[in-house]
Motif scaffolding. Structure first.
Motif, mmCIF file in Angstrom:
data_model
loop_
_atom_site.group_PDB
_atom_site.id
_atom_site.type_symbol
_atom_site.label_atom_id
_atom_site.label_comp_id
_atom_site.label_asym_id
_atom_site.label_seq_id
_atom_site.Cartn_x
_atom_site.Cartn_y
_atom_site.Cartn_z
ATOM 1 N N ALA A 1 -2.073 -6.695 -45.562
ATOM 2 C CA ALA A 1 -2.054 -5.709 -44.463
ATOM 3 C C ALA A 1 -2.689 -6.250 -43.180
ATOM 4 C CB ALA A 1 -2.740 -4.405 -44.880
ATOM 5 N N ILE A 2 -2.863 -7.568 -43.128
ATOM 6 C CA ILE A 2 -3.460 -8.197 -41.943
ATOM 7 C C ILE A 2 -2.473 -9.165 -41.298
ATOM 8 C CG2 ILE A 2 -5.298 -9.718 -41.105
ATOM 9 C CD1 ILE A 2 -7.057 -8.613 -43.383
ATOM 10 N N THR A 3 -1.814 -9.955 -42.136
ATOM 11 C CA THR A 3 -0.910 -10.988 -41.635
ATOM 12 C C THR A 3 0.434 -10.372 -41.241
ATOM 13 O OG1 THR A 3 -1.941 -12.570 -43.145
ATOM 14 C CG2 THR A 3 0.166 -13.207 -42.131
ATOM 15 N N GLU A 4 0.746 -10.421 -39.936
ATOM 16 C CA GLU A 4 2.016 -9.881 -39.465
ATOM 17 C C GLU A 4 3.116 -10.894 -39.776
ATOM 18 O OE1 GLU A 4 3.529 -7.284 -35.611
ATOM 19 O OE2 GLU A 4 1.941 -8.771 -35.349
ATOM 20 N N VAL A 5 4.169 -10.425 -40.430
ATOM 21 C CA VAL A 5 5.222 -11.335 -40.906
ATOM 22 C C VAL A 5 6.353 -11.450 -39.897
ATOM 23 C CG1 VAL A 5 6.910 -11.757 -42.729
ATOM 24 C CG2 VAL A 5 4.668 -10.806 -43.303
ATOM 25 N N LYS A 6 6.888 -10.339 -39.452
ATOM 26 C CA LYS A 6 8.012 -10.351 -38.507
ATOM 27 C C LYS A 6 7.701 -9.386 -37.371
ATOM 28 C CE LYS A 6 11.673 -11.724 -41.705
ATOM 29 N NZ LYS A 6 12.984 -11.380 -42.301
ATOM 30 N N PRO A 7 7.124 -9.900 -36.285
ATOM 31 C CA PRO A 7 6.697 -9.010 -35.192
ATOM 32 C C PRO A 7 7.791 -8.634 -34.206
ATOM 33 C CG PRO A 7 6.046 -11.267 -34.726
ATOM 34 C CD PRO A 7 6.700 -11.296 -36.081
ATOM 35 N N LYS A 8 9.013 -9.138 -34.408
ATOM 36 C CA LYS A 8 10.058 -8.937 -33.412
ATOM 37 C C LYS A 8 10.546 -7.490 -33.354
ATOM 38 C CE LYS A 8 12.703 -12.985 -32.071
ATOM 39 N NZ LYS A 8 14.030 -13.626 -32.115
ATOM 40 N N VAL A 9 10.873 -7.058 -32.132
ATOM 41 C CA VAL A 9 11.597 -5.811 -31.902
ATOM 42 C C VAL A 9 12.625 -6.083 -30.810
ATOM 43 C CG1 VAL A 9 9.736 -4.247 -32.610
ATOM 44 C CG2 VAL A 9 9.849 -5.037 -30.237
ATOM 45 N N GLY A 10 13.512 -5.114 -30.583
ATOM 46 C CA GLY A 10 14.520 -5.292 -29.533
ATOM 47 C C GLY A 10 15.861 -5.775 -30.058
ATOM 48 N N ILE A 11 15.939 -6.114 -31.356
ATOM 49 C CA ILE A 11 17.195 -6.510 -31.978
ATOM 50 C C ILE A 11 17.306 -5.836 -33.345
ATOM 51 C CG2 ILE A 11 17.379 -8.728 -30.785
ATOM 52 C CD1 ILE A 11 16.244 -10.063 -33.264
ATOM 53 N N LYS A 12 18.518 -5.760 -33.864
ATOM 54 C CA LYS A 12 18.734 -5.141 -35.173
ATOM 55 C C LYS A 12 18.171 -6.046 -36.268
ATOM 56 C CE LYS A 12 22.980 -2.803 -33.739
ATOM 57 N NZ LYS A 12 24.426 -2.684 -33.982
ATOM 58 N N LEU A 13 17.183 -5.558 -36.993
ATOM 59 C CA LEU A 13 16.510 -6.390 -37.985
ATOM 60 C C LEU A 13 16.259 -5.703 -39.318
ATOM 61 C CD1 LEU A 13 13.700 -8.259 -35.985
ATOM 62 C CD2 LEU A 13 15.673 -9.279 -37.090
ATOM 63 N N SER A 14 16.178 -4.391 -39.330
ATOM 64 C CA SER A 14 15.615 -3.690 -40.487
ATOM 65 C C SER A 14 16.668 -3.376 -41.548
ATOM 66 C CB SER A 14 14.935 -2.404 -40.030
ATOM 67 O OG SER A 14 15.902 -1.408 -39.769
ATOM 68 N N HIS A 15 16.202 -2.759 -42.629
ATOM 69 C CA HIS A 15 17.086 -2.261 -43.680
ATOM 70 C C HIS A 15 17.598 -0.859 -43.356
ATOM 71 C CE1 HIS A 15 15.170 -5.547 -45.936
ATOM 72 N NE2 HIS A 15 16.258 -5.516 -46.701
ATOM 73 N N GLY A 16 17.333 -0.379 -42.160
ATOM 74 C CA GLY A 16 17.776 0.947 -41.737
ATOM 75 C C GLY A 16 16.681 1.770 -41.094
ATOM 76 N N CYS A 17 15.425 1.389 -41.346
ATOM 77 C CA CYS A 17 14.302 2.097 -40.717
ATOM 78 C C CYS A 17 14.168 1.715 -39.248
ATOM 79 C CB CYS A 17 13.011 1.778 -41.460
ATOM 80 S SG CYS A 17 12.959 2.419 -43.141
ATOM 81 N N ILE A 18 13.288 2.422 -38.543
ATOM 82 C CA ILE A 18 13.029 2.146 -37.135
ATOM 83 C C ILE A 18 11.707 1.379 -37.033
ATOM 84 C CG2 ILE A 18 12.920 3.114 -34.814
ATOM 85 C CD1 ILE A 18 15.421 3.938 -36.434
ATOM 86 N N ARG A 19 11.778 0.083 -36.808
ATOM 87 C CA ARG A 19 10.563 -0.719 -36.654
ATOM 88 C C ARG A 19 10.039 -0.591 -35.228
ATOM 89 N NH1 ARG A 19 11.843 -6.641 -39.285
ATOM 90 N NH2 ARG A 19 12.697 -5.896 -41.274
ATOM 91 N N MET A 20 8.712 -0.549 -35.125
ATOM 92 C CA MET A 20 8.072 -0.416 -33.817
ATOM 93 C C MET A 20 6.889 -1.384 -33.732
ATOM 94 S SD MET A 20 7.965 3.782 -33.767
ATOM 95 C CE MET A 20 7.891 3.945 -31.986
ATOM 96 N N LYS A 21 6.482 -1.696 -32.530
ATOM 97 C CA LYS A 21 5.235 -2.440 -32.371
ATOM 98 C C LYS A 21 4.108 -1.631 -32.995
ATOM 99 C CE LYS A 21 6.593 -4.643 -28.020
ATOM 100 N NZ LYS A 21 6.293 -4.776 -26.565
ATOM 101 N N VAL A 22 3.092 -2.308 -33.478
ATOM 102 C CA VAL A 22 2.026 -1.630 -34.219
ATOM 103 C C VAL A 22 1.416 -0.510 -33.387
ATOM 104 C CG1 VAL A 22 -0.214 -1.906 -35.320
ATOM 105 C CG2 VAL A 22 1.523 -3.677 -35.586
ATOM 106 N N GLU A 23 1.107 -0.789 -32.119
ATOM 107 C CA GLU A 23 0.461 0.223 -31.278
ATOM 108 C C GLU A 23 1.389 1.413 -31.009
ATOM 109 O OE1 GLU A 23 1.795 -3.182 -28.459
ATOM 110 O OE2 GLU A 23 1.044 -2.925 -30.518
ATOM 111 N N ASP A 24 2.722 1.137 -30.960
ATOM 112 C CA ASP A 24 3.680 2.226 -30.729
ATOM 113 C C ASP A 24 3.829 3.097 -31.976
ATOM 114 O OD1 ASP A 24 4.006 1.119 -28.240
ATOM 115 O OD2 ASP A 24 5.890 0.096 -28.718
ATOM 116 N N SER A 25 3.896 2.438 -33.146
ATOM 117 C CA SER A 25 4.005 3.226 -34.388
ATOM 118 C C SER A 25 2.739 4.051 -34.607
ATOM 119 C CB SER A 25 4.270 2.306 -35.581
ATOM 120 O OG SER A 25 3.184 1.420 -35.797
#
Length: 440
Positions: A400-424
């Motif tokens: 829960a510390i090591t960020e694995v895939k920090p990218k946003v702005g492109i289609k990446l997920s399995h269907g969920c809505i990924r957000m930057k940590v501060e935004d989520s």
């Protein structure tokens, strides 16, 4: 006696012959001397003493030329061959006395006597730019709607001006901005003056830009629905569930389907005849949905949601814009109108694992952390939308510390809505249950 007479006769003949030869020889010698004197006179070198130019200095504009006339002293000097030089070939060049101005600045043109470099003359050349005296714009009045852009083009006179560049600025950047290439962007309703100014002086041209509001139809055209679709790539069957026990019907190859849901092995689809059910993923080729590069401004977003009259049981409304990879959060003002509060860049589902469009209501399920062992990743600050679809942070390792895939702005997920940590985190803390979420 005879012998004596013979000797006297020989002596007489000898004396006579000698006196006849002497004058003849003298004349020949004299002639040779005169000939040598004439030859020496003709070959005598007349040395050059000085050279001067008919001009000591000259002012030119870039591209102009002029001839330097050389005055020799003495005029009949025999060594008149010159070597021409310039102190700066980027400013001016010279060839046999013809000087041509190439660039703005100063140069010294020098001519030297070839046999004696100390004999020389100089001309100082100052090259000045051809300045712009007029700017002409392709538009002097421009009407734009909110969010629209237009490229202003400036041409200058004279056409051979040395520096044709112009600088652009807007006198009201809240209404319209302009970049260094003349691209105007309409930001807010009102008027602005766009000014083009010559770099080499104070020549200007202006264009009055009036920004008018968009109507709803203009905005509606920009709101693109990202509906996941696909085509059946081989004859197969459609089932009521994923266990293959509840067979509905056969489905032929090339049948177009709308994707309603998905898991690791199946797609829930809607057939053209309205039948809904599950088809194995391997039988469906998913069509890519569009990604748009434009951005909807606050005015457009607010006009759209208020005209559409979205309902929410809380003061908030959340809109997920798949085509732009954005999530907009609106809150109601005291008049009951939605105002844009947040505009997040997100990452929605890949085309093969799409985020499913629709209107949903948050049910209150949320937490600060969840780990998915099957994927060996976890996410922070998740909020459930429906089924297995969540708002959540970017991906983290099990610690829960090591960020694995920090990218946003492109289609990446399995269907969920990924957000930057501060935004989520903001959404997790601020958006209550029963808030309406529109995924489009």
């Amino acid at each position: 006696m005879k012998k004596l007479l013979s000797k006297l006769l020989l002596i007489f003949i000898f004396i006579f012959s000698f006196t006849s030869v002497i004058p003849y020889t003298y004349v020949v010698a004299k002639a040779d001397s005169n000939e040598n004197q004439t030859s020496n006179t003709q070959n005598e070198e007349i040395l050059l003493n000085t050279i001067k130019f008919d001009v000591d200095s000259k002012i030119l504009f870039v591209g102009e030329s002029f001839e330097i006339n050389v005055i020799f002293e003495p005029e009949d000097a025999t060594n008149k061959e010159l070597i021409w030089e310039t102190s700066n070939s980027n400013i001016a060049v010279v060839e046999n006395g013809k000087v041509t101005a190439l660039g703005v600045g100063k140069a010294v043109i020098t001519a030297k006597c070839k046999v004696n470099n100390d004999i020389k003359a100089e001309c100082r050349v100052v090259v000045e730019p051809i300045k712009v005296n007029k700017i002409i714009l392709n538009k002097n009045n421009l009407n734009l709607k909110l969010g629209e852009t237009y490229k202003l083009i400036a041409s200058v006179e004279p056409k051979d001006a040395t520096n044709k560049k112009v600088e652009w600025k807007s006198d009201n950047e809240k209404v319209a901005t302009v970049d260094s290439e003349g691209n105007v962007v309409a930001l807010n309703i009102g008027k602005a003056k766009v000014i083009a100014k010559s770099v080499d002086g104070d020549i200007i041209a202006t264009c009055i830009v009036e920004v008018k509001p968009l109507d709803f139809k203009d905005i509606e055209k920009k709101v693109v629905a990202s509906i996941p679709t696909g085509m059946v790539n081989s004859d197969t069957k459609i089932y009521k569930s994923v266990n293959k026990k509840n067979y509905i019907s056969k489905v032929k190859k090339t049948t177009n389907v709308r994707i309603l849901d998905s898991n690791d092995a199946w797609y829930k689809v809607k057939l053209p005849n309205g039948i809904k059910g599950w088809i194995e993923r391997k039988y469906i080729k998913v069509n890519p949905s569009p990604i748009l590069n434009d951005i909807l401004n606050d005015y457009e977003l607010e006009l759209f949601v208020n005209t559409k009259k979205f309902k929410s049981l809380t003061k908030y409304l959340v809109w997920v814009d798949i085509a732009r990879q954005r999530t907009y959060v609106f809150s109601k003002d005291k008049y009951g109108n939605y105002k844009l509060e947040k505009n997040f860049v997100v990452a929605t589902g890949r085309d093969v694992t799409p985020t499913i469009p629709g209107t949903y209501q948050l049910n209150g399920l949320r937490n600060e952390w969840v780990y998915f062992p099957q994927y060996q990743i976890g996410v922070k600050y998740w909020v459930k939308i429906f089924s297995g679809y969540l708002f959540h942070s970017t991906l983290f390792a099990k610690d829960a510390i090591t960020e694995v895939k920090p990218k946003v702005g492109i289609k990446l997920s399995h269907g969920c809505i990924r957000m930057k940590v501060e935004d989520s985190y903001w959404l997790y803390k601020n958006i209550p249950s029963k808030t309406t979420v529109w995924i489009n």
